[in-house]
Design a protein around this motif. Structure first.
Motif, short mmCIF file in Angstrom:
data_model
loop_
_atom_site.label_atom_id
_atom_site.label_comp_id
_atom_site.label_asym_id
_atom_site.label_seq_id
_atom_site.Cartn_x
_atom_site.Cartn_y
_atom_site.Cartn_z
N SER A 11 -8.30 5.84 0.63
CA SER A 11 -8.20 4.48 1.18
C SER A 11 -8.84 3.54 0.17
O SER A 11 -10.03 3.32 0.19
N ILE A 12 -8.04 3.00 -0.75
CA ILE A 12 -8.63 2.28 -1.89
C ILE A 12 -8.68 0.76 -1.72
O ILE A 12 -9.32 0.07 -2.50
N GLY A 58 5.24 2.03 -2.61
CA GLY A 58 6.26 2.88 -1.98
C GLY A 58 5.91 4.32 -1.76
O GLY A 58 6.76 5.10 -1.33
N SER A 83 -1.22 4.08 6.19
CA SER A 83 -1.21 2.68 6.63
C SER A 83 -0.46 1.92 5.55
O SER A 83 -0.53 2.27 4.37
N ARG A 84 0.25 0.93 5.98
CA ARG A 84 1.15 0.22 5.05
C ARG A 84 1.17 -1.26 5.36
O ARG A 84 0.76 -1.67 6.46
N ALA A 86 4.15 -3.14 4.93
CA ALA A 86 5.51 -3.50 5.37
C ALA A 86 5.68 -3.28 6.87
O ALA A 86 5.06 -2.38 7.43
N TYR A 92 8.67 5.86 2.68
CA TYR A 92 7.40 5.96 1.96
C TYR A 92 6.77 7.36 2.00
O TYR A 92 5.99 7.72 1.12
N GLY A 115 -1.32 -2.02 8.16
CA GLY A 115 -2.71 -2.30 7.80
C GLY A 115 -2.81 -3.65 7.11
O GLY A 115 -1.86 -4.11 6.46
N TYR A 116 -3.97 -4.27 7.26
CA TYR A 116 -4.18 -5.60 6.66
C TYR A 116 -3.81 -5.57 5.18
O TYR A 116 -4.21 -4.70 4.42
N ASP A 117 -3.01 -6.57 4.77
CA ASP A 117 -2.47 -6.60 3.42
C ASP A 117 -2.46 -8.04 2.91
O ASP A 117 -1.93 -8.93 3.57
N THR A 119 -1.55 -8.59 -0.42
CA THR A 119 -0.90 -8.53 -1.73
C THR A 119 0.41 -9.32 -1.69
O THR A 119 0.96 -9.57 -0.62
#
Ligand SMILES: Cc1cc2nc3c(=O)[nH]c(=O)nc-3n(C[C@H](O)[C@H](O)[C@H](O)COP(=O)(O)O)c2cc1C
Length: 265
Positions: A11-12, A58, A83-84, A86, A92, A115-117, A119
């Motif tokens: 989980s980075i 992906g 967790s993603r 999209a 994926y 998941g919170y994103d 980007t």
């Protein structure tokens, strides 16, 4: 501790997968390890393994694939999670699934949450999937494991107690439940502690803000159940999964009535 299963996760980014992995490890009562530790662990000792991470460009994190590529060809049950950012999962999970099948693993089931994103385009609107994964997602994850891996989930023996008694002030009920011809000792109704699983580490006693739990003869006992606010800190932090809370909406209302006038801890 469930020694039949382990979860390997990475989980980075925002800790989204870590939140999910922790909840899943709690449901299974098993260890949670990072790929670095997994590479130095004999994973063939486990009957079932969960592999998961965030989705980055992906697919899963390369370190998860590295672990899978080093697995031997022992037949094992596995599940994939992620967790993603999209809204939909797309394909994926496919690279990880393919690598697992090549190692003769039986991919029993798959699970993914948003998941919170922040980007790419999400940055324009101040981030996507704000607050996710949330409690609802974690409950879905628990349901998923109970459905696809029931044999590996921690059992809640209190559900089998037929003669449950109402919680009383300064009195703890003790129940004996027979499992495989052996007695399992349970204390408490609202906060139930499985004495066969409890190691008497005292973590629950330390962590409970209301001092509901005491150590008696090296076992945790919920001596003051009526004070429980249902915060679940004891349940979440018990590595042995010895604690489970059981309450109805009436108990929840009673918490407000009992503590409504409190001005401090
Ligand atoms: C470098 C990078 C690449 C990402 N690529 C994708 C992607 O291809 N598809 C997607 O749905 N989400 C993508 N995301 C969003 C993450 O999958 C999402 O936020 C995830 O919950 C992160 O998990 P973590 O907090 O456990 O690391 C990406 C995030 C980062 C930082």
């Amino acid at each position: 501790m469930n020694k039949d299963c382990v979860i390997v996760y990475e989980s980075i980014y925002n800790g989204n997968t870590e939140k999910l992995a922790r909840s899943m490890a709690h449901t299974l009562g098993c260890h949670l390890i990072k790929p670095k530790e997994a590479l130095n662990t004999d994973l063939s000792q486990y009957k079932a393994i969960g592999f998961g991470s965030g989705i980055y460009f992906g697919c899963h994190h390369p370190s998860i694939l590295e672990v899978v590529n080093k697995l031997d060809r022992t037949e094992q049950h596995v599940f994939i999670f992620s967790s993603r950012g999209a809204p939909v999962l797309r394909n994926y999970h496919e690279p990880l699934k393919k690598a697992l099948i090549e190692k003769r693993k039986k991919v029993v089931s798959e699970f993914s949450v948003r998941g919170y994103d922040e980007t790419g385009p999400w940055v324009i609107i101040g981030g996507g999937n704000v607050g996710k994964p949330n409690e609802k997602d974690l409950k879905k994850a628990t349901k998923f494991l109970h459905k696809s891996f029931p044999q590996y989930c921690m059992p809640d023996y209190y559900q089998n107690v037929t003669t449950r008694l109402p919680v009383k002030e300064n009195f703890v009920h003790k129940y004996t439940h027979i499992v495989n011809e052996k007695p399992v000792i349970l204390t408490g109704d609202l906060v139930t502690i499985n004495h066969n699983a409890c190691l008497g580490c005292g973590k629950c006693k330390e962590i409970c803000p209301l001092k509901v739990i005491e150590l008696i003869d090296h076992k945790a006992v919920p001596v003051n159940e009526l004070d429980c606010t249902l915060c679940r800190l004891c349940e979440i932090n018990c590595h042995e999964r010895a604690i489970s809370l059981h309450y109805s909406w009436i108990d929840a209302i009673k918490v407000a009535i009992r503590h409504g006038k409190r001005k401090s801890l």
